[in-house]
Design a protein around this motif. Sequence first.
Motif, PDB file in Angstrom:
ATOM      1  N   PHE A 496      -0.218  -1.300   4.208  1.00  0.00           N
ATOM      2  CA  PHE A 496       0.682  -2.335   3.706  1.00  0.00           C
ATOM      3  C   PHE A 496       0.528  -2.419   2.186  1.00  0.00           C
ATOM      4  CE2 PHE A 496      -0.115  -3.592   8.114  1.00  0.00           C
ATOM      5  CZ  PHE A 496       1.180  -3.801   8.570  1.00  0.00           C
ATOM      6  N   PHE A 497       1.647  -2.494   1.474  1.00  0.00           N
ATOM      7  CA  PHE A 497       1.578  -2.533   0.014  1.00  0.00           C
ATOM      8  C   PHE A 497       2.762  -3.316  -0.549  1.00  0.00           C
ATOM      9  CE2 PHE A 497       4.294   1.022   0.957  1.00  0.00           C
ATOM     10  CZ  PHE A 497       5.135   1.217  -0.129  1.00  0.00           C
ATOM     11  N   ASN A 498       2.787  -3.447  -1.867  1.00  0.00           N
ATOM     12  CA  ASN A 498       3.770  -4.293  -2.558  1.00  0.00           C
ATOM     13  C   ASN A 498       3.669  -5.748  -2.103  1.00  0.00           C
ATOM     14  OD1 ASN A 498       4.872  -2.453  -4.356  1.00  0.00           O
ATOM     15  ND2 ASN A 498       6.446  -1.762  -2.920  1.00  0.00           N
ATOM     16  N   HIS A 499       2.446  -6.190  -1.850  1.00  0.00           N
ATOM     17  CA  HIS A 499       2.222  -7.587  -1.467  1.00  0.00           C
ATOM     18  C   HIS A 499       2.609  -8.549  -2.587  1.00  0.00           C
ATOM     19  CE1 HIS A 499      -0.113  -6.282   2.058  1.00  0.00           C
ATOM     20  NE2 HIS A 499      -0.665  -5.400   1.265  1.00  0.00           N
ATOM     21  N   ARG A 500       2.458  -8.111  -3.822  1.00  0.00           N
ATOM     22  CA  ARG A 500       2.722  -8.994  -4.959  1.00  0.00           C
ATOM     23  C   ARG A 500       4.189  -9.400  -5.046  1.00  0.00           C
ATOM     24  NH1 ARG A 500       3.372  -4.020  -6.116  1.00  0.00           N
ATOM     25  NH2 ARG A 500       4.795  -3.303  -7.767  1.00  0.00           N
ATOM     26  N   LEU A 501       5.075  -8.672  -4.337  1.00  0.00           N
ATOM     27  CA  LEU A 501       6.503  -8.972  -4.400  1.00  0.00           C
ATOM     28  C   LEU A 501       6.909 -10.097  -3.464  1.00  0.00           C
ATOM     29  CD1 LEU A 501       7.913  -5.318  -4.572  1.00  0.00           C
ATOM     30  CD2 LEU A 501       7.203  -6.837  -6.436  1.00  0.00           C
ATOM     31  N   ASP A 502       6.038 -10.473  -2.533  1.00  0.00           N
ATOM     32  CA  ASP A 502       6.324 -11.599  -1.650  1.00  0.00           C
ATOM     33  C   ASP A 502       5.971 -12.886  -2.396  1.00  0.00           C
ATOM     34  OD1 ASP A 502       6.420 -13.589   0.290  1.00  0.00           O
ATOM     35  OD2 ASP A 502       5.609 -12.303   1.868  1.00  0.00           O
ATOM     36  N   PRO A 503       6.935 -13.748  -2.658  1.00  0.00           N
ATOM     37  CA  PRO A 503       6.641 -14.964  -3.442  1.00  0.00           C
ATOM     38  C   PRO A 503       5.657 -15.902  -2.762  1.00  0.00           C
ATOM     39  CG  PRO A 503       8.855 -15.048  -2.512  1.00  0.00           C
ATOM     40  CD  PRO A 503       8.361 -13.655  -2.288  1.00  0.00           C
ATOM     41  N   GLN A 504       5.422 -15.722  -1.457  1.00  0.00           N
ATOM     42  CA  GLN A 504       4.445 -16.568  -0.780  1.00  0.00           C
ATOM     43  C   GLN A 504       3.012 -16.188  -1.127  1.00  0.00           C
ATOM     44  OE1 GLN A 504       5.792 -17.887   3.431  1.00  0.00           O
ATOM     45  NE2 GLN A 504       6.381 -15.742   3.274  1.00  0.00           N
ATOM     46  N   ASN A 505       2.818 -14.970  -1.648  1.00  0.00           N
ATOM     47  CA  ASN A 505       1.472 -14.517  -1.987  1.00  0.00           C
ATOM     48  C   ASN A 505       0.982 -15.168  -3.272  1.00  0.00           C
ATOM     49  OD1 ASN A 505       0.113 -12.702  -0.201  1.00  0.00           O
ATOM     50  ND2 ASN A 505       1.740 -11.207  -0.557  1.00  0.00           N
ATOM     51  N   ASN A 506      -0.349 -15.193  -3.415  1.00  0.00           N
ATOM     52  CA  ASN A 506      -0.941 -15.656  -4.664  1.00  0.00           C
ATOM     53  C   ASN A 506      -0.797 -14.591  -5.748  1.00  0.00           C
ATOM     54  OD1 ASN A 506      -3.170 -16.871  -2.366  1.00  0.00           O
ATOM     55  ND2 ASN A 506      -2.166 -18.283  -3.767  1.00  0.00           N
ATOM     56  N   ASP A 507      -1.134 -14.974  -6.985  1.00  0.00           N
ATOM     57  CA  ASP A 507      -1.052 -14.042  -8.103  1.00  0.00           C
ATOM     58  C   ASP A 507      -2.324 -14.183  -8.939  1.00  0.00           C
ATOM     59  OD1 ASP A 507       1.042 -12.265  -9.739  1.00  0.00           O
ATOM     60  OD2 ASP A 507      -0.164 -13.436 -11.149  1.00  0.00           O
TER      61      ASP A 507
END
Length: 728
Positions: A496-507
């Motif tokens: 699984f990748f590009n997690h940063r593109l989900d706005p629900q994820n932290n940054d």
Amino acid sequence: MKKCILLPFLLAIHSLLFAQSNVRAWYADGQVWVVWEATNPLPETFAVYAKPVSFNNTSNATLVGRLFKEEYGPAALREQVDTAATYRIPNGNGGVYQLAGNEALFVATPHQAGSLFFAVVAWGENTVTSSVNITSSAVPFQYDPVGDPVECHLQKTFISPFDSDYACFAFYMWADGRQNQWENRPDFPVMANAAKNGMPGFFMVSAPLNLDTTGGIALSVWLHGGGGTARQSLAGSRQIIRLNPKQGILLAHNDDFFGYYLSYFSGIDGASKHFGWRKNYDPFTGAAPTDIDTIVNYTQRRYRWIDEWIMRHYPVDPARININGHSMGSRGATMMAKVFPGHYASATILNNGGIDDDPPGLSDVVYGLTELNFPTNLTDYGGNTVPFTHASDYYTRLSNQRDLPLMRFYHSKNDKNDEALTGNSWDPGVVANFRAADSLAFGAQLNWSERQHGPDTGPAYDDHWLNGNLPTQQTILDDIAYEEEHFRSDVSFPAFFNHRLDPQNNDPGTGLQGINNGDGDNWGTWGAYHRWEHPQEDAAHWQTMAWLESDAIYDNDNCPINSLLADLAIRKPQQFKPATGTTVNWWVRDFATQQVLQDGSAIVQSDDLVVIPQVIVFRSDILKVQIDISTQPVATQESGNDALKASIAPNPSAGPATLMLYSEKEQKVTLQVSNISSVLFSVEKQIHIGENRIDLGDFGSIPAGFYFVEIAAADTPLKVLKKVMIVF
């Protein structure tokens, strides 16, 4: 005249102070063992010379090795296990010889059969005296890599001082050092340059006293941080990361590398950063390089060979090898996983800065100036030479293999690492590595939190992932027992990748140190909530079940939101390997009901990489999804009326979306749009034969999230004909 009398007197005193005698040697287990008696005070270094015939001056012989005090005596063993320990070596007759307290050791590795005289002198001396510091005769030795290979040698057996349920075994091996790193014996790689020939390597193995060895056991490797030791990683130690193997053994390496400045002047043990050192580095002069030099992965070769040796002597399952490390050890684990990606099932990386940005200092002598970025002997996936500063980043592949093992990174926003400027601190470079690793479809799991540098106890380390020593207070993911149970190198995994593109994820922010400063979130993860079963596959089909953690012992391991979107790549496929340009079909189903939630097709990317976009995965207490990818038009296995087909486009959607229904008969249906907790709206529609387009925007604004669109027979509301999912 007095000077003429005094000089011989002083030379005699010097020889007396650094006397060495009773030199003898023998061949056993693929190597030559040179032993001598050394008189106190011990010299900083001894030198060993050899020649086919007897000699009386070192200028007439070949220097075969020079050892620091920490090497001709077992410094690591004495420091970490037994202060009175001496080397334990094969005696040449099938037994064991235990060196006396006043005896020293050098080990040579022959590359052909022959015989040599060996002499030992304190460095700076050149006189060789028969029957004193030279063997009485030429020592014969064999060369039989198959029938008589080089071995590691057990030094001590003891119960772990951290947990009495574990037995521990301390070993040494001795490196073959040659200036051409490619001149390996078939059984023994070159693990040092010529200046470090005969260098000892220390490691320890821990195992449960009641270990079940049937069916193969796991091997977990742990690499210590800068200034650390193998002892730190014995079973039962560091309970905040629970080094407690249950299904296998724990291997802890010592980065045995003594440099001139580090050991001679400061007394601090040197380190190779679990990688290696310059090909022309001479630790006995400390001279800085005047030309670009190649940094050779000598230490990596040693570690990999030790793994292979262990697998010959322990019933290790070669598919269950995992590597771990903290700080300098995290760099070492990162580099090992990237150089030997097929060898490891996973790598757990604690506080790796990702780039080697040491300031000018002693390390320049060993690795060269950082700004010159010395090359290594490694090449990347494209065949390009890898510079040393990219060897430990999160994304540069260091071999010709396409796929990395599962890489699990942990870093800390309060990591300033002030006590040693080793480049591990939280900074923009770390965040850049996070973003690169998340975008490249390797399947890296990236975590950050509030703690400082060390994985240890105490308030300085309390954070989102580690809050104490109890299982209910810390993540289970860095446990040795967890990796033993869950990871294998001979099965594929969903990257699984590009997690940063989900706005629900932290940054993680921009890389500014500290928390509560408005720079990103104090803690977060890209990917560590994802779980899956080992995929099933054949040449035409790949399938797994996936979910987000929701029932962990430690509550912080549970995903705090209901679902996450991420792209998915298939890594380490065993049988499902469609070629570049092939069309694959994919389905995401509710595992319990087999209702299709998402579907589509994709083109296999360059390098034969299978990637499907924006897969939604739910917390396991909501539902688990079954992900199918196939080169065949696999039946959807949906329940309901096959005379009605449904799809939504675009999906996911950032705006208006259209529900397309294809019906083989006139019928009235009920459309119901709902989220996990409630029905948003329900409406009846008349469906005609053929294609029907229904604009979901007609039903009003729908907030961002995931929704189910359920199509039921209007005359029988409980009869669900189709169920599809849309993501806004």
